[in-house]
Design a protein around this motif. Structure first.
Motif, mmCIF file in Angstrom:
data_model
loop_
_atom_site.group_PDB
_atom_site.id
_atom_site.type_symbol
_atom_site.label_atom_id
_atom_site.label_comp_id
_atom_site.label_asym_id
_atom_site.label_seq_id
_atom_site.Cartn_x
_atom_site.Cartn_y
_atom_site.Cartn_z
ATOM 1 N N HIS A 15 0.852 -1.193 0.000
ATOM 2 C CA HIS A 15 0.000 0.000 0.000
ATOM 3 C C HIS A 15 0.889 1.244 0.000
ATOM 4 N N LYS A 16 0.340 2.342 -0.470
ATOM 5 C CA LYS A 16 1.127 3.572 -0.567
ATOM 6 C C LYS A 16 1.673 3.956 0.810
ATOM 7 N N PRO A 17 2.984 4.082 0.924
ATOM 8 C CA PRO A 17 3.551 4.358 2.253
ATOM 9 C C PRO A 17 3.384 5.818 2.666
ATOM 10 N N THR A 18 3.292 6.015 3.956
ATOM 11 C CA THR A 18 3.313 7.363 4.519
ATOM 12 C C THR A 18 4.740 7.662 4.956
ATOM 13 N N ILE A 19 5.336 8.645 4.325
ATOM 14 C CA ILE A 19 6.713 8.997 4.679
ATOM 15 C C ILE A 19 6.656 10.146 5.675
ATOM 16 N N ASP A 20 6.669 9.780 6.930
ATOM 17 C CA ASP A 20 6.535 10.732 8.026
ATOM 18 C C ASP A 20 7.929 11.181 8.452
ATOM 19 N N LYS A 21 8.274 12.409 8.099
ATOM 20 C CA LYS A 21 9.627 12.896 8.372
ATOM 21 C C LYS A 21 9.943 12.917 9.867
ATOM 22 N N LYS A 22 8.982 13.292 10.680
ATOM 23 C CA LYS A 22 9.217 13.326 12.127
ATOM 24 C C LYS A 22 9.519 11.929 12.668
ATOM 25 N N GLN A 23 8.797 10.921 12.163
ATOM 26 C CA GLN A 23 9.030 9.554 12.618
ATOM 27 C C GLN A 23 10.389 9.049 12.148
ATOM 28 N N ILE A 24 10.772 9.413 10.929
ATOM 29 C CA ILE A 24 12.086 9.007 10.426
ATOM 30 C C ILE A 24 13.191 9.647 11.256
ATOM 31 N N LEU A 25 13.033 10.946 11.567
ATOM 32 C CA LEU A 25 14.036 11.620 12.386
ATOM 33 C C LEU A 25 14.138 10.993 13.778
ATOM 34 N N GLU A 51 12.028 22.087 5.682
ATOM 35 C CA GLU A 51 10.837 21.777 4.891
ATOM 36 C C GLU A 51 10.448 20.313 5.046
ATOM 37 N N ASP A 52 9.175 20.061 5.280
ATOM 38 C CA ASP A 52 8.700 18.683 5.419
ATOM 39 C C ASP A 52 8.861 17.883 4.135
ATOM 40 N N SER A 53 8.933 18.590 2.995
ATOM 41 C CA SER A 53 9.037 17.896 1.709
ATOM 42 C C SER A 53 10.461 17.479 1.375
ATOM 43 N N SER A 54 11.444 17.916 2.173
ATOM 44 C CA SER A 54 12.838 17.554 1.925
ATOM 45 C C SER A 54 13.188 16.289 2.703
#
Length: 282
Positions: A37-47, A62-65
């Motif tokens: 399924h289409k993944p959610t790329i959550d920058k805060k969770q990755i950080l 920027e959240d898009s970077s």
């Protein structure tokens, strides 16, 4: 004679022969994650995941970077120093399974790799940036931590290492990385097997070349393929971890009744084309 006497004996190649050998050049590390399924790329969770593995992590506000900077791993460039980087790239098309046919054939470690890939509809790619001049151990270390963090944050179905043409189950990869005795080559190196004839087999490693290191290749008959794979794996781990150079026309301890096996530099018999150390059984 020990297994790694190969690293202690001087090369018998002439200076002319040695100058003709073209070493492997470091390549980009490139890993794909696949999802049903289409993944959610959550920058805060990755950080959050990255900060559990690195002392310092930086990124654009920027959240898009989705480019991340790791100041613990600095690269010298003339008068300047820059941190090693990891980037996430989103792909807007369904994976083409034909590109993985060779990987399916060599997935001895995961019988259901093709079934898992057939269920996937989305892909994101991970790559390292500005890090080719780092020592290969540090280069793998930081990028592997980056992969683990993104895998934890996004929960993919399949991981694919392009340079080793290897498909991995995410839980298998994370366990290999996080175990006390980390199998740090588990993703970036594959051991492949090819039937040359009815009684002869060719086995090689693939993936070390992307770090500027020769891979290994062995053509044999009458030996257990699992034992030959173990011997090649031991050599690969030793070379990668210590950084010792392998000399052509030397020996390693092999298998069987006459276990002193010769070595020589050669170019691979199987794609990708690269410099390998040929291990020659008696």
């Amino acid at each position: 004679m020990g297994l790694f006497d190969i690293f202690k004996k001087k090369s018998q190649d002439s200076p002319q022969q040695q100058s003709e050998i073209i070493p492997n050049q470091p390549e980009l590390q490139f890993v794909s994650l696949f999802f049903e399924h289409k993944p959610t790329i959550d920058k805060k969770q990755i950080l959050k995941e990255l900060k559990s593995r690195f002392k310092v992590v930086n990124s654009a506000e920027e959240d898009s970077s989705f480019t991340f900077f790791f100041p613990e791993y600095m690269i010298e460039m003339g008068d300047a120093s820059i941190p090693a980087q990891g980037a996430i790239i989103q792909i807007d098309q369904k994976p083409n399974l034909e590109r993985f046919e060779k990987a399916f054939q060599q997935s001895w470690h995961w019988d259901n790799s093709k079934i898992a890939m057939e269920s996937c509809n989305f892909e994101i790619n991970l790559t390292d940036l500005m890090s080719r001049t780092l020592p290969h151990q540090a280069r793998l270390e930081y990028f592997q931590k980056f992969i683990c963090a993104v895998v934890r944050a996004t929960n993919p179905t399949v991981i694919y290492f392009r340079n080793s043409d290897k498909l991995l189950e995410p839980t298998d990869f994370l366990e290999a990385c996080d175990s006390e005795q980390s199998s740090f080559l588990h993703g970036i190196m594959n051991i492949r097997l090819f039937n040359v004839s009815n009684d002869e087999t060719l086995m090689d490693t693939v993936g070390l070349h992307a770090f500027g290191i020769p891979d290994f290749e062995c053509r044999f008959k009458g030996y257990n393929p699992g034992e030959v794979a173990g011997a090649l794996q031991n050599l690969a781990y030793y070379v990668f971890e210590t950084g010792d150079n392998i000399q052509s026309n030397s020996t390693v301890q092999g298998l069987g009744k006459n276990p002193i096996w010769k070595t020589r530099y050669a170019y691979s018999k199987v794609e990708p084309s690269r410099l390998i150390v040929e291990v020659i059984p008696n």
